[in-house]
Design a protein around this motif. Structure first.
Motif, PDB file in Angstrom:
ATOM      1  N   VAL A  79       0.824  -1.218   0.000  1.00  0.00           N
ATOM      2  CA  VAL A  79       0.000   0.000   0.000  1.00  0.00           C
ATOM      3  C   VAL A  79       0.854   1.263   0.000  1.00  0.00           C
ATOM      4  CG1 VAL A  79      -1.686   1.336   1.340  1.00  0.00           C
ATOM      5  CG2 VAL A  79      -1.955  -1.144   1.098  1.00  0.00           C
ATOM      6  N   THR A  80       1.923   1.286   0.783  1.00  0.00           N
ATOM      7  CA  THR A  80       2.732   2.506   0.925  1.00  0.00           C
ATOM      8  C   THR A  80       3.831   2.627  -0.123  1.00  0.00           C
ATOM      9  OG1 THR A  80       4.318   1.474   2.453  1.00  0.00           O
ATOM     10  CG2 THR A  80       2.342   2.482   3.418  1.00  0.00           C
ATOM     11  N   SER A  81       4.190   1.525  -0.765  1.00  0.00           N
ATOM     12  CA  SER A  81       5.291   1.499  -1.747  1.00  0.00           C
ATOM     13  C   SER A  81       6.616   1.920  -1.129  1.00  0.00           C
ATOM     14  CB  SER A  81       4.975   2.412  -2.944  1.00  0.00           C
ATOM     15  OG  SER A  81       3.767   2.040  -3.542  1.00  0.00           O
ATOM     16  N   GLN A  82       6.789   1.636   0.155  1.00  0.00           N
ATOM     17  CA  GLN A  82       8.035   1.988   0.817  1.00  0.00           C
ATOM     18  C   GLN A  82       8.299   1.042   1.977  1.00  0.00           C
ATOM     19  OE1 GLN A  82       7.005   6.023   1.775  1.00  0.00           O
ATOM     20  NE2 GLN A  82       6.047   5.492   3.721  1.00  0.00           N
ATOM     21  N   GLY A  83       9.539   1.085   2.470  1.00  0.00           N
ATOM     22  CA  GLY A  83       9.925   0.192   3.545  1.00  0.00           C
ATOM     23  C   GLY A  83       9.323   0.573   4.887  1.00  0.00           C
ATOM     24  N   LEU A  84       9.409  -0.349   5.830  1.00  0.00           N
ATOM     25  CA  LEU A  84       8.852  -0.130   7.160  1.00  0.00           C
ATOM     26  C   LEU A  84       9.573   1.006   7.876  1.00  0.00           C
ATOM     27  CD1 LEU A  84       6.757  -1.280   9.144  1.00  0.00           C
ATOM     28  CD2 LEU A  84       8.502  -2.878   9.953  1.00  0.00           C
ATOM     29  N   THR A  85      10.868   1.130   7.652  1.00  0.00           N
ATOM     30  CA  THR A  85      11.642   2.197   8.291  1.00  0.00           C
ATOM     31  C   THR A  85      11.144   3.570   7.858  1.00  0.00           C
ATOM     32  OG1 THR A  85      13.564   0.732   8.235  1.00  0.00           O
ATOM     33  CG2 THR A  85      13.971   3.024   8.760  1.00  0.00           C
ATOM     34  N   VAL A  86      10.851   3.729   6.568  1.00  0.00           N
ATOM     35  CA  VAL A  86      10.358   5.017   6.060  1.00  0.00           C
ATOM     36  C   VAL A  86       9.011   5.358   6.686  1.00  0.00           C
ATOM     37  CG1 VAL A  86       9.664   6.297   4.008  1.00  0.00           C
ATOM     38  CG2 VAL A  86      11.593   4.727   3.885  1.00  0.00           C
ATOM     39  N   ARG A  94      10.750  10.019  16.304  1.00  0.00           N
ATOM     40  CA  ARG A  94      12.055   9.462  15.979  1.00  0.00           C
ATOM     41  C   ARG A  94      12.571   8.457  17.015  1.00  0.00           C
ATOM     42  NH1 ARG A  94      14.887  11.860  11.681  1.00  0.00           N
ATOM     43  NH2 ARG A  94      13.241  12.414  10.192  1.00  0.00           N
ATOM     44  N   PRO A  95      12.327   8.677  18.315  1.00  0.00           N
ATOM     45  CA  PRO A  95      12.810   7.684  19.291  1.00  0.00           C
ATOM     46  C   PRO A  95      12.288   6.275  19.028  1.00  0.00           C
ATOM     47  CG  PRO A  95      12.229   9.705  20.430  1.00  0.00           C
ATOM     48  CD  PRO A  95      11.788   9.875  19.011  1.00  0.00           C
ATOM     49  N   VAL A  96      11.079   6.165  18.473  1.00  0.00           N
ATOM     50  CA  VAL A  96      10.519   4.847  18.146  1.00  0.00           C
ATOM     51  C   VAL A  96      11.377   4.165  17.092  1.00  0.00           C
ATOM     52  CG1 VAL A  96       8.556   3.623  17.165  1.00  0.00           C
ATOM     53  CG2 VAL A  96       8.170   5.526  18.753  1.00  0.00           C
ATOM     54  N   LEU A  97      11.739   4.922  16.056  1.00  0.00           N
ATOM     55  CA  LEU A  97      12.576   4.384  14.987  1.00  0.00           C
ATOM     56  C   LEU A  97      13.956   3.998  15.518  1.00  0.00           C
ATOM     57  CD1 LEU A  97      13.301   3.806  12.036  1.00  0.00           C
ATOM     58  CD2 LEU A  97      13.789   6.259  11.758  1.00  0.00           C
ATOM     59  N   TYR A  98      14.544   4.883  16.315  1.00  0.00           N
ATOM     60  CA  TYR A  98      15.891   4.610  16.829  1.00  0.00           C
ATOM     61  C   TYR A  98      15.897   3.398  17.755  1.00  0.00           C
ATOM     62  CZ  TYR A  98      16.877   9.261  14.974  1.00  0.00           C
ATOM     63  OH  TYR A  98      17.015  10.343  14.145  1.00  0.00           O
ATOM     64  N   LEU A  99      14.808   3.205  18.502  1.00  0.00           N
ATOM     65  CA  LEU A  99      14.708   2.027  19.361  1.00  0.00           C
ATOM     66  C   LEU A  99      14.694   0.753  18.521  1.00  0.00           C
ATOM     67  CD1 LEU A  99      14.261   0.679  22.136  1.00  0.00           C
ATOM     68  CD2 LEU A  99      11.798   1.025  21.806  1.00  0.00           C
ATOM     69  N   MET A 100      13.960   0.790  17.394  1.00  0.00           N
ATOM     70  CA  MET A 100      13.903  -0.375  16.511  1.00  0.00           C
ATOM     71  C   MET A 100      15.292  -0.707  15.963  1.00  0.00           C
ATOM     72  SD  MET A 100      10.763  -1.234  16.680  1.00  0.00           S
ATOM     73  CE  MET A 100      10.872  -0.553  18.346  1.00  0.00           C
ATOM     74  N   LEU A 328      19.082   1.152   7.545  1.00  0.00           N
ATOM     75  CA  LEU A 328      20.025   2.252   7.761  1.00  0.00           C
ATOM     76  C   LEU A 328      19.866   3.322   6.681  1.00  0.00           C
ATOM     77  CD1 LEU A 328      22.331   3.162   9.609  1.00  0.00           C
ATOM     78  CD2 LEU A 328      23.926   1.981   8.074  1.00  0.00           C
ATOM     79  N   ALA A 329      19.764   2.896   5.425  1.00  0.00           N
ATOM     80  CA  ALA A 329      19.646   3.851   4.315  1.00  0.00           C
ATOM     81  C   ALA A 329      18.351   4.651   4.396  1.00  0.00           C
ATOM     82  CB  ALA A 329      19.725   3.090   2.984  1.00  0.00           C
ATOM     83  N   GLU A 330      17.255   3.983   4.743  1.00  0.00           N
ATOM     84  CA  GLU A 330      15.971   4.684   4.839  1.00  0.00           C
ATOM     85  C   GLU A 330      15.948   5.656   6.009  1.00  0.00           C
ATOM     86  OE1 GLU A 330      13.355   1.032   2.845  1.00  0.00           O
ATOM     87  OE2 GLU A 330      13.333   1.351   5.015  1.00  0.00           O
ATOM     88  N   THR A 331      16.682   5.327   7.070  1.00  0.00           N
ATOM     89  CA  THR A 331      16.759   6.222   8.225  1.00  0.00           C
ATOM     90  C   THR A 331      17.569   7.471   7.912  1.00  0.00           C
ATOM     91  OG1 THR A 331      16.588   4.365   9.771  1.00  0.00           O
ATOM     92  CG2 THR A 331      17.490   6.419  10.638  1.00  0.00           C
ATOM     93  N   LEU A 332      18.697   7.293   7.201  1.00  0.00           N
ATOM     94  CA  LEU A 332      19.630   8.394   6.945  1.00  0.00           C
ATOM     95  C   LEU A 332      19.404   9.077   5.600  1.00  0.00           C
ATOM     96  CD1 LEU A 332      22.892   6.732   8.341  1.00  0.00           C
ATOM     97  CD2 LEU A 332      21.336   8.321   9.499  1.00  0.00           C
ATOM     98  N   GLY A 333      18.429   8.574   4.830  1.00  0.00           N
ATOM     99  CA  GLY A 333      18.117   9.212   3.563  1.00  0.00           C
ATOM    100  C   GLY A 333      19.099   8.920   2.443  1.00  0.00           C
ATOM    101  N   TRP A 334      19.801   7.793   2.514  1.00  0.00           N
ATOM    102  CA  TRP A 334      20.736   7.412   1.452  1.00  0.00           C
ATOM    103  C   TRP A 334      19.983   6.874   0.237  1.00  0.00           C
ATOM    104  CZ3 TRP A 334      24.209   3.841   4.948  1.00  0.00           C
ATOM    105  CH2 TRP A 334      24.935   4.637   5.841  1.00  0.00           C
ATOM    106  N   GLU A 335      20.640   6.916  -0.911  1.00  0.00           N
ATOM    107  CA  GLU A 335      20.165   6.161  -2.070  1.00  0.00           C
ATOM    108  C   GLU A 335      20.259   4.686  -1.719  1.00  0.00           C
ATOM    109  OE1 GLU A 335      18.905   6.583  -5.144  1.00  0.00           O
ATOM    110  OE2 GLU A 335      18.589   8.705  -4.678  1.00  0.00           O
ATOM    111  N   GLU A 336      19.191   3.927  -2.006  1.00  0.00           N
ATOM    112  CA  GLU A 336      19.209   2.524  -1.607  1.00  0.00           C
ATOM    113  C   GLU A 336      18.462   1.670  -2.613  1.00  0.00           C
ATOM    114  OE1 GLU A 336      15.010   3.172  -0.416  1.00  0.00           O
ATOM    115  OE2 GLU A 336      16.070   1.282  -0.712  1.00  0.00           O
ATOM    116  N   GLY A 337      18.783   0.380  -2.609  1.00  0.00           N
ATOM    117  CA  GLY A 337      18.093  -0.557  -3.468  1.00  0.00           C
ATOM    118  C   GLY A 337      19.029  -1.561  -4.105  1.00  0.00           C
ATOM    119  N   LEU A 338      18.658  -2.819  -4.053  1.00  0.00           N
ATOM    120  CA  LEU A 338      19.457  -3.873  -4.668  1.00  0.00           C
ATOM    121  C   LEU A 338      19.385  -3.816  -6.192  1.00  0.00           C
ATOM    122  CD1 LEU A 338      18.524  -6.823  -2.267  1.00  0.00           C
ATOM    123  CD2 LEU A 338      20.721  -5.621  -2.398  1.00  0.00           C
TER     124      LEU A 338
END
Length: 433
Positions: A79-86, A94-100, A328-338
């Motif tokens: 539905v969201t077309s994005q990862g769980l981290t995003v 943000r503390p919720v994400l950092y805890l994960m 990590l990439a989704e958290t820091l905003g890096w280009e990502e993808g296999l």
């Protein structure tokens, strides 16, 4: 471009029910198969060796729970077309994400290292002239080359074919003389022992089957799968999602989780019937389990067990390192993808390389692989309740999921999973202190 696997299956079975079913298989089957990695094999082997058939019932219990949670993750990605981290980053503090990330990263890295060690150990068993560390280095180098060199489509094709290696575990028990009435009894009637060792192995089993890193992987891969099915164009949230897509997704996820639990059942069955009955109650390494099986059930069964470890390790390590790097990439905003080249997503691929190297270093630090695997599974078991609670909240959040929120049945299974995982973790902590 479709994978070679998909092309072959279309040509071979295009107009058959089998062909239509196989075309629906994708991220769910890969996720389920990767769950039976050397970490899982070690945990299930230890459960069988220590307690015989007393933990067989956990395979029956964990299937609907796994299917429910992974189904929620897949729907979120669809539905969201994005990862769980995003999603966590956009809609939650943000503390919720950092805890994960804090609870996931150490366990995933330990899991990677333990899988490399386990694969190196069984390779050394087959070729004793080559030391374990050389095999570990070679396996790490192979993983680096494969992940960096090949695109998402090719890696997905490779992973789908590696799933076949899990069928080896389904063959082994039929080479033995077993009491199937006793097996049925232990499958449907829980045999619970109230002691620290038993509670630890139950938490480890639940932790290695309902693993937080799989939540992130399932969500991201579902999003990428849909992106590639749309001719490579990034689609807007919610567009193209219909009942057929959701039905195909459920078929894929349910098939993957069922396959994973069947393999788990047969590994516990094999080690519980053979090692426990022979008085071999402690399995210190993955190769020791294979060696212990050989004089009791024959070289063929032992070889199948060994090849299964190698196949599942090659399947699981890209999933482990990939899920960690996506997070990590989704958290820091890096280009990502296999699907991207190394030049296009350097930070993403460098994080994969670092994860592999840190995992490899565990072998040189003298970390016992079986203990590392069991500790990893226990850590997953202790941290999974927090992630399950977040996934359920996202799955019921209409702002994120629109009209595709969880059904009442999904929520029921999710709540049961949360209660069970929390109770198991609490029981273990209570027994330790």
């Amino acid at each position: 471009m479709k994978s070679l696997f998909d092309w072959y299956m279309r040509k071979k079975f295009a107009d058959t029910g089998i062909g239509r079913f196989l075309k629906k298989l994708g991220p769910g089957v890969i996720t389920g198969a990767s769950d039976d990695d050397p970490s899982g094999i070690a945990t299930y082997s230890q459960a069988g060796a220590q307690f015989g058939l007393a933990t067989l019932w956990t395979a029956l219990l964990s299937f609907p729970l796994m299917a429910a949670i992974q189904g929620m993750c897949a729907r979120i990605g669809l539905v969201t077309s994005q990862g769980l981290t995003v999603t966590l980053k956009q809609y939650y503090p943000r503390p919720v994400l950092y805890l994960m990330l804090l609870v996931s990263f150490p366990a995933i890295t330990l899991n990677v290292g333990a899988d490399i060690q386990g694969m190196g150990a069984v390779c050394h068993m087959m070729v004793p002239a080559v030391p374990v560390w050389m095999f570990c280095v070679a396996i790490t180098a192979l993983m680096m080359f494969t992940i960096i060199r090949y695109s998402y489509q090719k890696i997905a094709m490779i992973l789908k074919w590696l799933c076949v290696s899990l069928f080896l575990y389904l063959i082994v028990p039929f080479l033995l003389h077993l009491n199937w009435m006793d097996i049925l009894k232990h499958t449907f009637i829980p045999d619970i022992h109230w002691n620290n060792d038993y509670l630890s192995i139950i938490v480890a089993i639940l932790g290695t089957t309902i693993s937080p890193y799989l939540f992130f992987w399932q969500t991201t891969m579902e999003a990428e799968e849909q992106e590639h099915s749309g001719n490579g164009k990034k689609r807007a949230q919610g567009i193209w999602v219909d009942k057929r897509m959701l039905k195909d997704m459920r078929t894929d996820v349910n098939a993957g989780m069922l396959f994973s639990n069947i393999v788990m059942f047969f590994i516990i069955l094999t080690t519980g019937s053979v090692l426990f009955s022979a008085g071999i109650n402690q399995v210190e390494t993955v190769d020791q389990a294979a060696k212990a099986l050989e004089p009791l059930v024959g070289k063929l069964a032992s070889l199948m067990f060994t090849l299964g470890v190698l196949g599942t390790g090659l399947l699981a390590i890209p999933v482990l390192t990939g899920s960690q790097s996506y997070m990590l990439a989704e958290t820091l905003g890096w280009e990502e993808g296999l699907d991207k080249t190394f030049a296009e997503a350097k930070s993403f691929y460098i994080s994969i390389i670092i994860s592999l190297l840190v995992g490899l270093s565990l072998d040189f630090l003298g970390v016992n692989p079986i203990k590392a695997l069991l500790y990893t599974a226990i850590v997953y078991g202790l941290t999974a309740p927090v992630m399950i609670a977040m996934i359920m909240h996202i799955g019921n959040n209409k702002k994120i999921m629109k009209e595709y929120t969880n059904s009442w049945f999904s929520n029921l299974l999710g709540a049961l999973t949360l209660i069970l995982m929390t109770a198991a973790a609490a029981a273990l902590i209570y027994s330790l202190f």
